[in-house]
Scaffold this motif. Structure first.
Motif, PDB file in Angstrom:
ATOM      1  N   ALA A  34     -42.989  -1.733  28.648  1.00  0.00           N
ATOM      2  CA  ALA A  34     -41.839  -2.629  28.768  1.00  0.00           C
ATOM      3  C   ALA A  34     -41.714  -3.148  30.189  1.00  0.00           C
ATOM      4  N   LEU A  35     -41.000  -4.265  30.309  1.00  0.00           N
ATOM      5  CA  LEU A  35     -40.602  -4.822  31.597  1.00  0.00           C
ATOM      6  C   LEU A  35     -39.139  -4.478  31.814  1.00  0.00           C
ATOM      7  N   PHE A  36     -38.827  -3.868  32.965  1.00  0.00           N
ATOM      8  CA  PHE A  36     -37.465  -3.424  33.243  1.00  0.00           C
ATOM      9  C   PHE A  36     -36.760  -4.396  34.195  1.00  0.00           C
ATOM     10  N   TYR A  41     -43.039  -2.820  35.589  1.00  0.00           N
ATOM     11  CA  TYR A  41     -43.642  -2.541  34.280  1.00  0.00           C
ATOM     12  C   TYR A  41     -43.748  -1.032  34.143  1.00  0.00           C
ATOM     13  N   ARG A  42     -43.345  -0.532  32.964  1.00  0.00           N
ATOM     14  CA  ARG A  42     -43.310   0.913  32.783  1.00  0.00           C
ATOM     15  C   ARG A  42     -43.742   1.275  31.367  1.00  0.00           C
ATOM     16  N   THR A  55     -39.501   7.252  31.510  1.00  0.00           N
ATOM     17  CA  THR A  55     -40.246   6.038  31.820  1.00  0.00           C
ATOM     18  C   THR A  55     -41.162   6.337  32.997  1.00  0.00           C
ATOM     19  N   GLY A 330     -35.238  -6.507  23.823  1.00  0.00           N
ATOM     20  CA  GLY A 330     -34.771  -5.185  24.225  1.00  0.00           C
ATOM     21  C   GLY A 330     -34.224  -4.323  23.116  1.00  0.00           C
ATOM     22  N   ARG A 347     -31.942  -1.616  28.491  1.00  0.00           N
ATOM     23  CA  ARG A 347     -32.053  -2.805  29.339  1.00  0.00           C
ATOM     24  C   ARG A 347     -33.508  -3.002  29.759  1.00  0.00           C
ATOM     25  N   CYS A 348     -34.288  -3.513  28.830  1.00  0.00           N
ATOM     26  CA  CYS A 348     -35.686  -3.798  29.112  1.00  0.00           C
ATOM     27  C   CYS A 348     -36.188  -4.798  28.092  1.00  0.00           C
ATOM     28  N   GLN A 349     -37.390  -5.299  28.308  1.00  0.00           N
ATOM     29  CA  GLN A 349     -38.049  -6.192  27.366  1.00  0.00           C
ATOM     30  C   GLN A 349     -39.289  -5.477  26.846  1.00  0.00           C
ATOM     31  N   TRP A 350     -39.256  -5.092  25.598  1.00  0.00           N
ATOM     32  CA  TRP A 350     -40.365  -4.344  25.030  1.00  0.00           C
ATOM     33  C   TRP A 350     -41.583  -5.236  24.873  1.00  0.00           C
TER      34      TRP A 350
END
Length: 361
Positions: A34-36, A41-42, A55, A330, A347-350
């Motif tokens: 994901a992008l946080f 990136y994590r 994460t 998210g 709160r992230c973009q998977w």
């Protein structure tokens, strides 16, 4: 969000020492990149309810991951055409090794461990030769042991079959080269196929689609406990055409292609992102982020059993009695009893995939 520091602090307060197994990191059910919000990136470990258990940082955008069958260890792969894969000790959050693709190779974003966990297999592009290869890595030292042909061009996803001795590879058929980024170089003549290989690289079976569908790129896979393979496709032909994007295959048989009625299917823009069997194995689903939909089918008769509008849905994994999905907006949600329900919104973009840590349904 439960981060790694808080989790380890809780262990210390309880006078517990971390161990190597997955239970030591809260027994996550899935891994996802994901992008946080801070721009990092994590790789995240999630439980069945969508709670983030930990994460871990990645050097760049991730795609998918491979979970070691016994150790609390994950290998996160760069998005194609990346050349790195990061080995992470999930109990400490430390990067313990980094795989670098050999000269004239890049990773395709997927890999799988052997059943005993001793080896890691990775899908790779031999871009000078325009051929796919499977890299072999020792999972203790993460040194490269060798490679063998993938059985086609553009190997993307790969899974270990339930016999523990066979790899099924989605050879998407698309030739690429790092000098041209993600450009597709051979669309007029591409041929996609499923390849079944033993762990030494011997081809056991090859399956191709009908010639009229040679531009239907087989990209992602799921495997049921009885050996039934599901595959998701991405159409590279004319946008006015709407071929099936989901198939089922059992070794020795012809592939069975599934599709929704044209009113629903034509909105998918020829793109399936992920595929999974439900937790009970009775249904199979594909996510279609460009069409903002999830399509579910009954395995026994191949009939469409549900269309679920979900914005930018892509990650998909088996859940209790159904599926768990993630979206680029998210969301983490569950599809069960004919209803899609969101139960977490970190709160992230998977990114594209939700990787189950445990075995097939």
């Amino acid at each position: 969000m439960t981060n790694r520091r808080h989790f380890l602090a809780g262990l210390a307060a309880a006078s517990l020492a971390p161990v190597r197994g997955w239970a030591s990191v809260g027994a996550p059910d899935y891994l996802a990149a994901a992008l946080f919000p801070d721009g990092s990136y994590r790789l995240a470990g999630l439980d069945i309810n969508g709670e983030i258990l930990f994460t871990l940082p990645l050097p760049a955008r991730g795609h998918a991951a491979a979970a070691h069958p016994y150790r609390a260890q994950a290998v996160a792969f760069a998005r194609r055409p990346g050349t790195f894969a990061v080995v992470i000790d999930c109990t400490t959050g430390r990067e313990t090794a980094r795989l670098e693709a050999p000269k004239n190779r890049h990773f395709y974003g997927h890999g799988v461990f052997s059943a005993n966990g001793n080896k890691l297999f990775t899908t790779e592009n031999n871009f000078e030769a325009g051929e796919g290869v499977i890299g072999i890595w020792d999972s203790q030292s993460y040194t490269r042991l060798g490679e063998f042909p993938s059985g086609g061009v553009g190997p993307h996803d790969m899974r270990l079959m339930p016999d523990g001795q066979t790899l099924v590879v989605a050879n998407g058929g698309i030739e690429t080269h790092p000098d041209t980024g993600r450009s597709k170089l051979n669309l007029p003549v591409m041929r996609s196929r499923l390849s079944y290989l033993n762990l030494s690289g011997r081809v056991l079976e090859q399956v191709e689609l009908p010639r009229a569908m040679h531009k239907n790129s087989i990209r992602h896979l799921c495997v049921r406990r009885d050996g039934l393979v599901g595959f998701a496709m991405q159409w590279q032909g004319e946008t006015s055409q709407h071929p099936p994007l989901l198939g089922l295959h059992r070794q020795g048989d012809a592939p069975h292609l599934l599709s929704a009625p044209v009113a629903d299917h034509s909105t998918l823009q020829g793109y399936a992102g992920s595929i999974a069997f439900a937790g009970d194995g009775q249904t199979v689903a594909i996510t279609c982020p460009r069409g903002n939909a999830l399509h579910r089918f009954t395995v026994d008769d191949g009939q469409l059993s549900g269309v679920f509008p979900l914005e930018d849905v892509c990650g998909l994994g088996p859940g209790t009695g159904g599926f768990v999905y993630t979206t680029g907006t998210g969301l983490v949600g569950r599809l069960r009893n004919g209803k899609a329900k969101t139960f977490a919104q970190p709160r992230c973009q998977w990114d594209n995939h939700l990787i189950p840590i445990r075995g097939p349904a």
